[in-house]
Write a protein that holds these residues in place. Structure first.
Motif, PDB file in Angstrom:
ATOM      1  N   ASP A 201      64.285 105.626 -28.525  1.00  0.00           N
ATOM      2  CA  ASP A 201      63.965 105.531 -29.941  1.00  0.00           C
ATOM      3  C   ASP A 201      62.521 105.109 -30.135  1.00  0.00           C
ATOM      4  O   ASP A 201      61.808 105.642 -31.011  1.00  0.00           O
ATOM      5  CB  ASP A 201      64.923 104.562 -30.608  1.00  0.00           C
ATOM      6  CG  ASP A 201      64.751 104.529 -32.131  1.00  0.00           C
ATOM      7  OD1 ASP A 201      64.400 105.586 -32.689  1.00  0.00           O
ATOM      8  OD2 ASP A 201      64.980 103.468 -32.740  1.00  0.00           O
ATOM      9  N   GLN A 202      62.068 104.138 -29.319  1.00  0.00           N
ATOM     10  CA  GLN A 202      60.679 103.685 -29.431  1.00  0.00           C
ATOM     11  C   GLN A 202      59.706 104.765 -28.974  1.00  0.00           C
ATOM     12  O   GLN A 202      58.588 104.862 -29.483  1.00  0.00           O
ATOM     13  CB  GLN A 202      60.490 102.415 -28.600  1.00  0.00           C
ATOM     14  CG  GLN A 202      61.201 101.199 -29.174  1.00  0.00           C
ATOM     15  CD  GLN A 202      61.027  99.972 -28.299  1.00  0.00           C
ATOM     16  OE1 GLN A 202      60.559 100.065 -27.151  1.00  0.00           O
ATOM     17  NE2 GLN A 202      61.399  98.812 -28.835  1.00  0.00           N
TER      18      GLN A 202
ATOM     19  N   GLY B 188      60.112 107.869 -29.430  1.00  0.00           N
ATOM     20  CA  GLY B 188      60.142 108.947 -30.405  1.00  0.00           C
ATOM     21  C   GLY B 188      60.832 110.197 -29.917  1.00  0.00           C
ATOM     22  O   GLY B 188      60.535 111.297 -30.405  1.00  0.00           O
TER      23      GLY B 188
END
Length: 494
Positions: free
Chosen positions: A388-389, A391
């Motif tokens: 998630d971090q 992307g």
């Protein structure tokens, strides 16, 4: 001379007398014909009359009468017995309770000296319908037998107690002599029983010998073989489990506390006895599996090799770089404190699905130190956070919908501009609140640690289950655990 004349006249008059009295008293003389089976039994058990009864050289009728009357009275088999003798012909009257006594009286009179003929008019009385005298007689006989057997029963009980003590003494003697070097509890227990059983069998033989049942026992066991067949069928499963326990103890496929899967059940080994193996499932339930099923089945031992591997799958979009996603997941695995570097973890491209590239992550954990479920949960959460971090998009499965006739679209000339719900100007109060919420979520994500309160630490559940096993009721009582050696059984249980 006078006596001979009287005897001769009696012989001449005898046929005429018999002809006159025979037809009139035929029915009185002969009772109803008994059942053949009853008559056969009565003849077989009837007493035998003497072959001859001597009175004097030439017996008078009065002497024959008196002699027969005294004999019948002394037997106490007859009631209202009466004897009359006329010219050597004996007439017997009265009643008796059995046909064999009636026949015996006739035979007795026939074999008496100087008796020419016998007319047996003794009647057999019919027993009452409700006659409890046979039952009372049998009860009295049983009571006498029990009273006479009391000394034998007392002696047999004493021998049984001595046999029990002798068997225990034989076990103790074996423990301090030939069994001192045997460390396996199962082999030690088998040897102790092999020593005690012959002593017990000898005592039982002595008990049967004293009570007089040894011949009957040998006949049943050795002669017919039926007893051995019944015992073999009844104890087939017991013998099979016993032999399986010996083989399991010798092969040692698992030990106390190992996590195994057998016969569809998974749990920690708590005990192995001569009947079955006791498992404590991760849910805290006791499961006892017969040793024969374990020996013939497939055993999966999760503890024999402390290193266990887990895997899970995660999908990323086709627009994300697969190599970078693999490196990101590998970085999470290398930094995780519970993941082993040897064997090395792996992140492989497993499948090219319709809308995602599926990555499969493999990692190894020391199951003796850490919980596999907790570590897997932590790794999945951290990989999801890292993707998630970075992307990486993780789309759902996509489906293409085709409209053959097209989709009608209607354009509006004047459409008011709509602002998204909750959005505001940068300086407005709503915009500031939204920015604060986003910032708080970002800070919480950054501060997220490897473990959390929901997962707890990574310690293994084995110790917790051992503690539960110590607190739970032992389903086998005080039976010896055959997995433990004779010297360490007490220390492991304490």
């Amino acid at each position: 001379m006078l006596r001979r004349a009287m005897l001769l006249s009696g012989l001449i008059a005898l046929p005429l007398l018999l002809a006159l009295t025979g037809s009139a008293s035929a029915q009185d003389e002969q009772p109803a014909s008994p059942d053949p089976a009853t008559e056969t039994d009565a003849e077989a058990e009837s007493p035998e009359a003497p072959k001859a009864v001597n009175v004097t050289e030439v017996a008078m009728d009065a002497e024959i009468d008196q002699r027969l009357r005294e004999i019948l009275r002394s037997t106490e088999w007859f009631r209202d017995e009466a004897v009359s003798v006329e010219n050597g012909v004996v007439f017997l009257t009265g009643t008796t309770s059995d046909e064999k006594y009636r026949k015996w009286a006739g035979d007795l009179a026939t074999r008496t000296e100087d008796v020419v003929a016998v007319v047996n008019r003794i009647k057999v009385t019919e027993p009452p319908i409700l006659d409890f005298s046979p039952a009372l007689a049998v009860t009295r006989d049983m009571g006498r037998t029990v009273i006479r057997s009391l000394p034998l029963l007392a002696l047999s009980l004493a021998l049984l107690i001595l046999t029990w003590f002798a068997a225990r003494a034989a076990k103790r003697i074996g423990d301090v002599t030939i069994l001192r070097r045997v460390d396996t509890a199962l082999l030690r227990e088998v040897a102790r029983k092999a020593i005690a059983i012959p002593v017990f069998l000898l005592g039982m033989f002595l008990i049967l010998r004293v009570t007089g049942l040894s011949q009957l026992a040998m006949t049943v066991v050795g002669g017919t073989g039926l007893f051995g067949l019944v015992i073999g069928i009844a104890f087939r499963d017991i013998a099979e489990n016993f032999l399986a326990s010996i083989l399991l103890s010798m092969q040692n496929p698992f030990r106390y506390g190992d996590l195994i899967e057998v016969s569809g059940h998974t749990g920690y080994v708590q005990r192995v006895n001569t009947r079955g193996t006791l498992l404590m499932t991760p849910d805290g339930n006791h499961v006892q599996i017969p040793n024969s099923d374990i020996f013939k089945g497939t055993i999966i031992n999760y503890t024999s090799n402390p290193n266990r591997r887990f895997s899970f799958q995660i999908g990323i979009g086709y627009d994300a770089p697969a190599t970078k996603a693999q490196d990101t997941a590998m970085e999470v695995l290398r930094e995780h404190p519970a993941i082993l570097n040897d064997p090395e973890p792996q992140v492989l491209v497993e499948q090219l699905a319709s809308s995602t590239i599926n990555l499969t992550i493999y990692a190894w954990v020391d199951a003796n130190q850490h919980s596999l479920l907790k570590v897997k949960s932590s790794v999945m959460r951290l990989v999801l956070k890292a993707f998630d971090q970075a992307g990486f998009p993780m789309p759902d499965d996509q489906r293409e919908i085709v409209f053959p006739s097209g989709v009608p679209v209607q354009m509006l000339e004047h459409q008011p501009e709509r602002r998204p719900s909750g959005a505001g100007t940068p300086g407005s109060r709503d915009g500031a609140a939204q920015d604060s919420a986003v910032q708080a979520r970002t800070m919480a994500t950054e501060e997220e640690e490897v473990t959390n309160s929901a997962e707890g630490d990574f310690s293994s559940e084995a110790e917790d289950l051992r503690e539960q096993a110590r607190k739970s009721r032992d389903p086998d009582g005080e039976e010896t655990d055959l997995l433990e050696s004779a010297n360490s059984a007490t220390s492991v249980r304490s």
